[in-house]
Write an enzyme that holds these catalytic residues in place. Structure first.
Site, PDB file in Angstrom:
ATOM      1  N   GLY A  36       0.810  -1.235   0.000  1.00  0.00           N
ATOM      2  CA  GLY A  36       0.000   0.000   0.000  1.00  0.00           C
ATOM      3  C   GLY A  36       0.828   1.263   0.000  1.00  0.00           C
ATOM      4  O   GLY A  36       0.296   2.349  -0.228  1.00  0.00           O
ATOM      5  N   CYS A  39       0.976   6.058   0.818  1.00  0.00           N
ATOM      6  CA  CYS A  39      -0.429   6.471   0.831  1.00  0.00           C
ATOM      7  C   CYS A  39      -1.200   5.724   1.925  1.00  0.00           C
ATOM      8  O   CYS A  39      -1.846   6.336   2.768  1.00  0.00           O
ATOM      9  CB  CYS A  39      -1.025   6.188  -0.548  1.00  0.00           C
ATOM     10  SG  CYS A  39      -2.783   6.416  -0.628  1.00  0.00           S
ATOM     11  N   LYS A  48      -5.855  11.093   7.134  1.00  0.00           N
ATOM     12  CA  LYS A  48      -7.305  11.338   7.097  1.00  0.00           C
ATOM     13  C   LYS A  48      -8.021  10.613   8.237  1.00  0.00           C
ATOM     14  O   LYS A  48      -9.081  11.043   8.680  1.00  0.00           O
ATOM     15  CB  LYS A  48      -7.885  10.957   5.739  1.00  0.00           C
ATOM     16  CG  LYS A  48      -7.796  12.099   4.739  1.00  0.00           C
ATOM     17  CD  LYS A  48      -6.427  12.303   4.112  1.00  0.00           C
ATOM     18  CE  LYS A  48      -5.700  13.543   4.432  1.00  0.00           C
ATOM     19  NZ  LYS A  48      -4.431  13.707   3.706  1.00  0.00           N
ATOM     20  N   GLY A 274       9.179  18.786   2.472  1.00  0.00           N
ATOM     21  CA  GLY A 274       9.176  18.173   1.146  1.00  0.00           C
ATOM     22  C   GLY A 274       9.581  16.715   1.213  1.00  0.00           C
ATOM     23  O   GLY A 274       9.736  16.142   2.300  1.00  0.00           O
ATOM     24  N   ASP A 315       5.326   9.036  -7.232  1.00  0.00           N
ATOM     25  CA  ASP A 315       6.141  10.070  -6.589  1.00  0.00           C
ATOM     26  C   ASP A 315       7.573  10.113  -7.085  1.00  0.00           C
ATOM     27  O   ASP A 315       8.226  11.154  -7.028  1.00  0.00           O
ATOM     28  CB  ASP A 315       6.178   9.821  -5.066  1.00  0.00           C
ATOM     29  CG  ASP A 315       5.005  10.477  -4.358  1.00  0.00           C
ATOM     30  OD1 ASP A 315       4.041  10.872  -5.043  1.00  0.00           O
ATOM     31  OD2 ASP A 315       5.053  10.581  -3.119  1.00  0.00           O
ATOM     32  N   ALA A 325      -1.584  10.769  -4.816  1.00  0.00           N
ATOM     33  CA  ALA A 325      -1.925   9.366  -5.005  1.00  0.00           C
ATOM     34  C   ALA A 325      -2.775   9.151  -6.263  1.00  0.00           C
ATOM     35  O   ALA A 325      -2.566   8.182  -7.008  1.00  0.00           O
ATOM     36  CB  ALA A 325      -2.669   8.851  -3.781  1.00  0.00           C
ATOM     37  N   HIS A 449     -31.243  21.045  -2.859  1.00  0.00           N
ATOM     38  CA  HIS A 449     -31.226  22.012  -1.750  1.00  0.00           C
ATOM     39  C   HIS A 449     -31.629  21.294  -0.460  1.00  0.00           C
ATOM     40  O   HIS A 449     -32.530  20.462  -0.491  1.00  0.00           O
ATOM     41  CB  HIS A 449     -32.223  23.131  -2.038  1.00  0.00           C
ATOM     42  CG  HIS A 449     -32.342  24.106  -0.911  1.00  0.00           C
ATOM     43  ND1 HIS A 449     -31.378  25.052  -0.657  1.00  0.00           N
ATOM     44  CD2 HIS A 449     -33.307  24.273   0.035  1.00  0.00           C
ATOM     45  CE1 HIS A 449     -31.741  25.764   0.394  1.00  0.00           C
ATOM     46  NE2 HIS A 449     -32.910  25.308   0.830  1.00  0.00           N
TER      47      HIS A 449
HETATM   48  P1  FAD Z   1       4.513   5.201  -2.371  1.00  0.00           P
HETATM   49  O1  FAD Z   1       3.117   5.266  -1.913  1.00  0.00           O
HETATM   50  O2  FAD Z   1       5.539   5.902  -1.574  1.00  0.00           O
HETATM   51  O3  FAD Z   1       4.871   3.659  -2.513  1.00  0.00           O
HETATM   52  C1  FAD Z   1       6.168   3.247  -2.850  1.00  0.00           C
HETATM   53  C2  FAD Z   1       6.405   1.854  -2.304  1.00  0.00           C
HETATM   54  O4  FAD Z   1       7.612   1.358  -2.847  1.00  0.00           O
HETATM   55  C3  FAD Z   1       6.580   1.815  -0.788  1.00  0.00           C
HETATM   56  O5  FAD Z   1       5.718   0.863  -0.237  1.00  0.00           O
HETATM   57  C4  FAD Z   1       8.045   1.419  -0.590  1.00  0.00           C
HETATM   58  O6  FAD Z   1       8.230   0.610   0.563  1.00  0.00           O
HETATM   59  C5  FAD Z   1       8.297   0.606  -1.852  1.00  0.00           C
HETATM   60  N1  FAD Z   1       9.723   0.541  -2.213  1.00  0.00           N
HETATM   61  C6  FAD Z   1      10.617   1.563  -2.269  1.00  0.00           C
HETATM   62  N2  FAD Z   1      11.804   1.103  -2.721  1.00  0.00           N
HETATM   63  C7  FAD Z   1      11.660  -0.230  -2.936  1.00  0.00           C
HETATM   64  C8  FAD Z   1      12.521  -1.254  -3.398  1.00  0.00           C
HETATM   65  N3  FAD Z   1      13.768  -0.982  -3.792  1.00  0.00           N
HETATM   66  N4  FAD Z   1      12.032  -2.505  -3.451  1.00  0.00           N
HETATM   67  C9  FAD Z   1      10.761  -2.787  -3.087  1.00  0.00           C
HETATM   68  N5  FAD Z   1       9.896  -1.856  -2.663  1.00  0.00           N
HETATM   69  C10 FAD Z   1      10.335  -0.590  -2.593  1.00  0.00           C
HETATM   70  N6  FAD Z   1      -1.746  12.213  -1.700  1.00  0.00           N
HETATM   71  C11 FAD Z   1      -3.030  12.425  -2.020  1.00  0.00           C
HETATM   72  O7  FAD Z   1      -3.390  12.277  -3.181  1.00  0.00           O
HETATM   73  N7  FAD Z   1      -3.949  12.768  -1.067  1.00  0.00           N
HETATM   74  C12 FAD Z   1      -3.614  12.933   0.226  1.00  0.00           C
HETATM   75  O8  FAD Z   1      -4.454  13.249   1.060  1.00  0.00           O
HETATM   76  C13 FAD Z   1      -2.251  12.729   0.597  1.00  0.00           C
HETATM   77  N8  FAD Z   1      -1.863  12.860   1.878  1.00  0.00           N
HETATM   78  C14 FAD Z   1      -0.557  12.624   2.205  1.00  0.00           C
HETATM   79  C15 FAD Z   1      -0.163  12.765   3.520  1.00  0.00           C
HETATM   80  C16 FAD Z   1       1.149  12.533   3.892  1.00  0.00           C
HETATM   81  C17 FAD Z   1       1.577  12.693   5.336  1.00  0.00           C
HETATM   82  C18 FAD Z   1       2.098  12.109   2.908  1.00  0.00           C
HETATM   83  C19 FAD Z   1       3.525  11.818   3.292  1.00  0.00           C
HETATM   84  C20 FAD Z   1       1.708  11.966   1.590  1.00  0.00           C
HETATM   85  C21 FAD Z   1       0.390  12.229   1.225  1.00  0.00           C
HETATM   86  N9  FAD Z   1      -0.038  12.112  -0.094  1.00  0.00           N
HETATM   87  C22 FAD Z   1      -1.336  12.361  -0.421  1.00  0.00           C
HETATM   88  C23 FAD Z   1       0.909  11.740  -1.166  1.00  0.00           C
HETATM   89  C24 FAD Z   1       0.768  10.255  -1.503  1.00  0.00           C
HETATM   90  O9  FAD Z   1       0.947   9.488  -0.350  1.00  0.00           O
HETATM   91  C25 FAD Z   1       1.791   9.887  -2.561  1.00  0.00           C
HETATM   92  O10 FAD Z   1       1.641  10.752  -3.669  1.00  0.00           O
HETATM   93  C26 FAD Z   1       1.599   8.457  -3.032  1.00  0.00           C
HETATM   94  O11 FAD Z   1       1.722   7.557  -1.955  1.00  0.00           O
HETATM   95  C27 FAD Z   1       2.633   8.108  -4.100  1.00  0.00           C
HETATM   96  O12 FAD Z   1       2.442   6.797  -4.486  1.00  0.00           O
HETATM   97  P2  FAD Z   1       3.639   5.895  -5.040  1.00  0.00           P
HETATM   98  O13 FAD Z   1       3.019   4.570  -5.326  1.00  0.00           O
HETATM   99  O14 FAD Z   1       4.355   6.600  -6.096  1.00  0.00           O
HETATM  100  O15 FAD Z   1       4.666   5.765  -3.835  1.00  0.00           O
END
Ligand code: FAD
Length: 466
Positions: A36, A39, A48, A274, A315, A325, A449
């Site tokens: 997961g 996110c 949330k 950031g 990301d 997300a 409404h």
């Molecule tokens: P991630 O969710 O970071 O998932 C990456 C995964 O890759 C992780 O599980 C990690 O363990 C795994 N990984 C990394 N390297 C390796 C490797 N070498 N081998 C195997 N696995 C690996 N976005 C919204 O849209 N709405 C929100 O309300 C929101 N709130 C947020 C609140 C906070 C506090 C934070 C920090 C972020 C929030 N975001 C929100 C941003 C959102 O969480 C990210 O944009 C989203 O999770 C990005 O998804 P991703 O799949 O690219 O990366």
């Protein structure tokens, strides 16, 4: 049919896995931590969950206003909140695991290392290494909190957002360094939980992001101050001293030439300045994947990296793309559609933002500044949330609907909402802009409404007359 390896199981990785499996590809999903990603485990969902408790506490404090008698001495029980957070995460993680099983997505636990488009090596916790061979790889490894050398995090007094979501107590006072989305959301949450909260932001406004209208930033800042949050903009933190159960922060306001020193003593500091790419040990260098100077992976419009057959989504693409997300999920679908055939460029033109502050913010499309910079002839129309009957019934009248309209075609270019349920309300505006709707189209759509959604309909009626 392709054999696909996806590294990372956040919203980017699992969406890609499900889309690819549905398209008939053989998919392996590699994850080193909990399924997961950020996110589910330390981002959208836990914040949330915290925010839901914060909202209930806020309402509870105003129970008299709603004619409810009894004690209003409510407080947050952090131990039970952490339990609730864990159970929400567990339930959603189980859903993801079931979908993997149902779609025959093989989940491999361990740290993925990219060798080439044809091979990924996975190192398990016990040190064993498993090679995964295939036809293509999708990198979806996400990001992690950025640290500041002036404020080295120690998981105890100086925290990252990950740490803040695991606190077993509410600090009496907390200084949040960084007034972006995560910082402002955390500020509202910890204020509702009873902490004395200060937000320090280096730029001259909260949420200093191009997608956020300045009027909306100012409104939020005013409401946060009303809630008792101290907001210091144009202030930079230079140093922190930890000792005697407190953190002493040294900061300065103003320019380098004429700076005004500022000292602050707090129980905890939360650093939300950031995110950085989570690519340590991923093997990007040796595989030849091009990154920008800050380490964010670069792709073409079809999300293929400099190595043919290796795609990148989510990301890991950095802030120049949109680190949310729902955008990660869009990129996932796009990369899967492009496997081996560059057919669909990824479209970043209309991405809604949902910001869970108090009041909430929902925005989509161009801001006034962006529209003017593009040379568009625009009209801006505003409606205050207090003009809505539902807002009064709810006792939540702070906020604004602001619409950016193309003065010639009368189409909607942008919608910026600050107020209760703004994060849900923005969906109608996103659809309207996506469909190229004019203000007339929305004005003629009957809105029930009394609802907050009437705000968007009323706003378009005002725009039609303006
Ligand atoms: P991630 O969710 O970071 O998932 C990456 C995964 O890759 C992780 O599980 C990690 O363990 C795994 N990984 C990394 N390297 C390796 C490797 N070498 N081998 C195997 N696995 C690996 N976005 C919204 O849209 N709405 C929100 O309300 C929101 N709130 C947020 C609140 C906070 C506090 C934070 C920090 C972020 C929030 N975001 C929100 C941003 C959102 O969480 C990210 O944009 C989203 O999770 C990005 O998804 P991703 O799949 O690219 O990366």
């Amino acid at each position: 049919m392709k054999k696909l390896t996806i590294i990372g199981s956040g919203p980017a990785g699992y969406t890609a896995a499900f889309a690819a499996a549905r398209a008939g590809h053989a998919v392996t999903l590699v994850e080193s931590e909990a399924i997961g990603g950020t996110c589910l485990n330390s981002g959208c969902i836990p914040t949330k969950t915290f925010k839901s408790s914060a909202d209930i506490l806020d309402k509870f404090r105003h129970m008299g206003e709603f004619a409810i008698t009894g004690s209003s001495q409510a407080a947050i029980d952090m131990a039970r909140l952490l339990e609730r957070k864990t159970s929400v995460i567990r339930l959603l993680a189980q859903g993801l695991e079931k979908s993997c099983a149902h779609l025959n997505v093989a989940v491999v636990r361990g740290r993925g290392h990219l060798v080439s488009a044809r091979q990924v090596l996975v190192t398990a916790r016990d040190g064993s290494v498993q090679p995964l061979d295939g036809d293509a790889v999708i990198l979806a490894v996400g990001s992690r909190p950025m640290e500041l050398s002036a404020l080295p995090t120690d998981r105890c007094r100086i925290l990252t957002s990950d740490d803040a979501l695991n606190l077993d107590h509410v600090p009496a006072s907390i200084c949040i360094v960084g007034g972006g989305v995560i910082g402002c959301e955390m500020a509202c949450i910890f204020r509702a939980f009873g902490a004395e909260v200060t937000v320090i932001e280096g730029q001259n406004r909260l949420l200093p992001l191009p997608a956020i209208d300045e009027e909306i930033s100012k409104l939020l800042q005013r409401e946060m101050k009303k809630a008792g949050i101290r907001v210091e903009t144009g202030v930079t933190v230079s140093r922190a001293e930890v000792g005697d159960g407190i953190v002493r922060l040294h900061a300065a306001a103003g320019s380098a030439r004429a700076s005004v020193p500022l000292k602050l003593e707090v129980e905890s500091v939360l650093v939300t300045v950031g995110r950085v790419p989570d690519t340590t040990g991923l093997g990007l260098d040796t595989a030849g994947v091009a990154c920008d100077p800050r380490g964010w992976v670069q792709t073409d419009a079809f999300l293929e990296t400099s190595v043919p057959g290796v795609y990148a989504i989510g990301d890991i693409l950095g802030p120049e793309k949109i680190m949310l997300a729902h955008m990660a999920a869009v990129e996932a679908e796009c990369a899967v559609a492009n496997l081996g055939q560059q057919s669909v460029p990824c479209d970043y033109s209309l991405v809604p933002s949902a910001i869970f502050t108090t009041p909430e913010i929902g925005c989509v499309g161009l801001t006034e500044v962006q529209a003017l910079a593009l040379g568009r002839n625009v009209r801006c129309v505003r409606l205050h949330v207090r003009e809505l009957g539902k807002a009064h019934a709810m006792g939540e009248i702070a906020g604004l609907f602001k619409l950016i309209v193309d003065a010639e075609s009368e189409t909607i270019l942008g919608a910026h909402i600050c107020g209760p349920h703004a994060t849900d309300l923005v969906a109608e505006a996103a659809l309207a802009i996506h469909m190229g709707a004019s203000v007339e189209d929305v004005a003629r759509t009957i809105h029930a409404h009394p609802t907050l959604a009437e705000g968007f309909g009323d706003l378009c009626r005002i725009a039609r007359l303006a």
